[in-house]
Design an enzyme around this catalytic site. Structure first.
Site, PDB file in Angstrom:
ATOM      1  N   CYS A 182      -3.514  -5.762   3.771  1.00 18.30           N
ATOM      2  CA  CYS A 182      -4.698  -6.555   3.442  1.00 18.30           C
ATOM      3  C   CYS A 182      -5.499  -6.900   4.703  1.00 18.30           C
ATOM      4  O   CYS A 182      -5.039  -6.689   5.819  1.00 18.30           O
ATOM      5  CB  CYS A 182      -4.276  -7.849   2.783  1.00 18.30           C
ATOM      6  SG  CYS A 182      -3.145  -7.589   1.430  1.00 18.30           S
TER       7      CYS A 182
ATOM      8  N   GLY B  76      -8.061  -3.202   2.102  1.00 14.89           N
ATOM      9  CA  GLY B  76      -7.644  -3.628   0.769  1.00 14.89           C
ATOM     10  C   GLY B  76      -8.805  -3.537  -0.181  1.00 14.89           C
ATOM     11  O   GLY B  76      -9.862  -4.112   0.092  1.00 14.89           O
TER      12      GLY B  76
ATOM     13  N   ASN C  33      -1.547 -11.382   5.307  1.00 14.51           N
ATOM     14  CA  ASN C  33      -1.487  -9.923   5.425  1.00 14.51           C
ATOM     15  C   ASN C  33      -0.070  -9.569   5.854  1.00 14.51           C
ATOM     16  O   ASN C  33       0.400 -10.057   6.877  1.00 14.51           O
ATOM     17  CB  ASN C  33      -2.495  -9.441   6.471  1.00 14.51           C
ATOM     18  CG  ASN C  33      -2.322  -7.962   6.833  1.00 14.51           C
ATOM     19  OD1 ASN C  33      -2.652  -7.549   7.930  1.00 14.51           O
ATOM     20  ND2 ASN C  33      -1.821  -7.162   5.930  1.00 14.51           N
ATOM     21  N   GLY C  34       0.574  -8.733   5.057  1.00 16.40           N
ATOM     22  CA  GLY C  34       1.938  -8.335   5.385  1.00 16.40           C
ATOM     23  C   GLY C  34       2.793  -8.347   4.143  1.00 16.40           C
ATOM     24  O   GLY C  34       2.278  -8.338   3.018  1.00 16.40           O
TER      25      GLY C  34
ATOM     26  N   TYR D  59      -3.725   5.218  10.748  1.00 20.46           N
ATOM     27  CA  TYR D  59      -4.537   5.287   9.542  1.00 20.46           C
ATOM     28  C   TYR D  59      -5.279   3.997   9.188  1.00 20.46           C
ATOM     29  O   TYR D  59      -6.466   4.033   8.891  1.00 20.46           O
ATOM     30  CB  TYR D  59      -3.642   5.689   8.360  1.00 20.46           C
ATOM     31  CG  TYR D  59      -4.268   5.497   6.994  1.00 20.46           C
ATOM     32  CD1 TYR D  59      -5.341   6.276   6.566  1.00 20.46           C
ATOM     33  CD2 TYR D  59      -3.792   4.513   6.121  1.00 20.46           C
ATOM     34  CE1 TYR D  59      -5.912   6.091   5.319  1.00 20.46           C
ATOM     35  CE2 TYR D  59      -4.365   4.334   4.866  1.00 20.46           C
ATOM     36  CZ  TYR D  59      -5.425   5.124   4.464  1.00 20.46           C
ATOM     37  OH  TYR D  59      -5.991   4.925   3.227  1.00 20.46           O
TER      38      TYR D  59
END
Ligand SMILES: O=P(O)(O)OC[C@H]1O[C@H](OP(=O)(O)OP(=O)(O)O)[C@H](O)[C@@H]1O
Ligand SMILES: NC(=O)CC[C@H](N)C(=O)O
Ligand SMILES: [Mg+2]
Length: 505
Positions: free
Chosen positions: A2, A28, A102-103, A258
């Site tokens: 995210c 996201g 995020n994670g 990426y």
């Protein structure tokens, strides 16, 4: 993977947070949310499934009043893709708290149990982020005396770090106090701090990637350190402390391959420069190992979009022409982070189309940043052949991906990975290429370390099967494989659709 944004300003922040989220949209695409605090100290929340541009209409923006706020774009890795698990999350006690994360936590089930037995706290969804917020809330609640001090906040983060496991970069807001940013002790997920001066006053911004700071008009200050918490009060006082024993930077290497935008700088590493090194090193490997077929290669073609910088560098090393042989439909989003295999598969064809003249009767070298499930490569190779390619060779800037990810990339099962239990030759056969080469892991590390030699370790678990947090075993991996395969996820989403409790539509 995210994206998160937070701003402590002196004028309305709704538009700046919206802009920041738009810049992090590549992290996201499933849901987006913003919460602000208005003049009367009330949270103003809007979250829903969809892209940023779909979630926030004018009426929502008007309601997102206030000079401080946090926002999130979601790529689900826990729970389901139901809107009830979109972020930010809210709890009313103590003080009123909201959080974005995020994670991915690896002990979510244990945390839910612990919250119930120790704190009589109920978590209504399967989201690890909701559990995380409740753990934070529980420890913050241990300080009955007002006002809260920075030390209370840091002690809360320390206790939180002691019980939660996995990867997390978080932003929380505490009504009446301030914003807290914290990053896990391994710094697996990125988080940067920026600031700017407006009318003689300092404003602060946190974001997953530096690009969001640049465009919104904040100057990059530094990365939040592994295990660090930064607490900025709503009247602008800045405090920071390391809240974990022996924190050690182990950033996720896949951010550089990426996830992140090339124009971002993460932990001192320009993502673009790292990708250029990846291309150069892979080009050198090809030049040494493929001497027999090198003269045949007519052209190097990237698979848009992430691999373009890498492919150009390979072409330079090999002294071959570089051609943009595929046209990308700019209205189709990233396919790898789409939630189901059927959707991912159908999107590749809608997204990329070959320019026949670049393929007809040519031997081509296709380049991608990574081959994960093989969804993209398999279809692209077929397209190249249909467009008349004589031979198709393929280079991947990441090594073979053979293990699940548990730190914020939704790759829960080995079986879905095309390189799992297969040799390079077998993968080549699966995706239909005449020859295939993967980057060496040591060269991938080197590509990033050349930009920041102080990074000694990475989270590279998808390549090695070694999980840095030390709590991921076979049993755990079996559990997530069962809970999060595509079929199970579709069921989860249906079950979770009406668990929404706090939202402003
Ligand atoms: O082997 P797979 O499972 O297909 O996954 C790998 C592919 O997915 C990603 O592209 P994506 O379309 O998500 O984004 P991009 O446009 O940024 O390259 C990545 O760049 C590879 O092309
Ligand atoms: N990719 C992520 O960072 C996901 C955050 C969180 N685990 C969720 O599923 O919402
Ligand atoms: Mg791609």
């Amino acid at each position: 993977m995210c994206g998160i944004v937070g701003i402590i300003g002196h004028s309305p922040v709704n538009q700046a947070i919206y802009d920041g989220l738009t810049l992090l949209q590549h992290r996201g695409q499933d849901a987006a949310g913003i919460v602000t605090i208005d003049e009367e100290n009330r949270f103003r929340l809007r979250k829903a499934n969809g892209l940023v541009s779909e979630v926030f209409r004018q009426e929502h923006m008007l309601r997102l009043q206030g000079n401080v706020g946090i926002g999130h774009v979601r790529y689900p890795t826990a729970g389901s893709s139901s809107v009830s698990e979109a972020q930010p999350f809210y709890v009313n006690s103590p003080y009123g708290l909201t959080l974005v994360h995020n994670g991915n936590l690896t002990n979510n089930a244990e945390l839910k149990q612990r919250l119930f037995t120790l704190a009589k706290r109920h978590v209504n969804t399967n989201s690890d982020s909701e559990a995380l917020l409740n753990i934070f809330a529980h420890y913050l609640d241990q300080y009955p005396a007002e006002p809260l001090t920075p030390d209370n906040i840091f002690e809360t983060v320390r206790k939180t770090n002691e019980v939660i496991r996995g990867a997390y970069a978080c932003l929380a807001m505490i009504i009446g106090y301030g914003m807290v940013a914290f990053r896990d002790p391994y710094g697996i997920r990125p988080l940067v701090l920026g600031k700017r001066e407006e009318n003689g006053k300092t404003e602060y911004m946190f974001a997953s990637e530096s690009i969001a700071l640049d465009i919104v008009g904040f100057e990059y200050v530094r990365d939040v350190q592994p295990g660090e918490a930064i607490y900025i009060t709503f009247d602008g006082q800045f405090h920071s402390a390391i809240c974990a024993d022996n924190p050690k930077l182990n950033p996720c290497i896949f951010e550089y391959v990426y996830f992140a935008r090339p124009d971002s700088v993460i932990d001192g590493v320009s993502v673009y420069a790292a990708r250029v090194h990846m291309g150069r090193l892979l080009g050198e490997k090809i030049a040494t190992q493929w001497q027999d077929i090198l003269p045949e290669i007519d052209v190097v073609i990237p698979i848009p979009e992430t691999s373009t910088d890498i492919a150009l560098q390979i072409a330079n090393v090999l002294n071959k022409p570089y051609r943009q042989g595929f046209v990308k439909n700019r209205y189709v989003a990233r396919t790898f982070i789409m939630p189901g295999q059927a959707q991912r598969k159908s999107s590749v064809r809608r997204k990329l189309n070959p320019i026949a003249a670049e393929f007809k009767d040519k031997t081509i070298l296709l380049v991608d940043d990574s081959i994960v499930r093989g969804t993209t490569s398999e279809q692209i190779v077929e397209m190249a052949r249909q467009a008349g390619a004589k031979k198709v060779y393929f280079a991947s800037a990441a090594p073979e991906i053979r293990y699940p990810n548990v730190y914020g990339i939704d790759m829960p099962t080995c079986e879905e990975l095309v390189a799992y239990d297969r040799s390079v030759e077998q993968v080549a056969e699966m995706i239909g290429v005449d020859r295939l080469v993967f980057q060496d892991l040591s060269d991938l590390f080197k590509s990033v370390q050349l930009e920041n030699p102080t990074i000694h370790n990475f989270d590279a678990s998808v390549f090695t099967g070694e999980y840095i947090t030390g709590d991921v075993d076979k049993e755990y991996l079996n559990c997530i494989a069962q809970a999060r395969n595509d079929k199970a996820k579709a069921n989860l989403a249906q079950q979770a659709t009406n668990l929404e409790i706090h939202n402003e539509s």
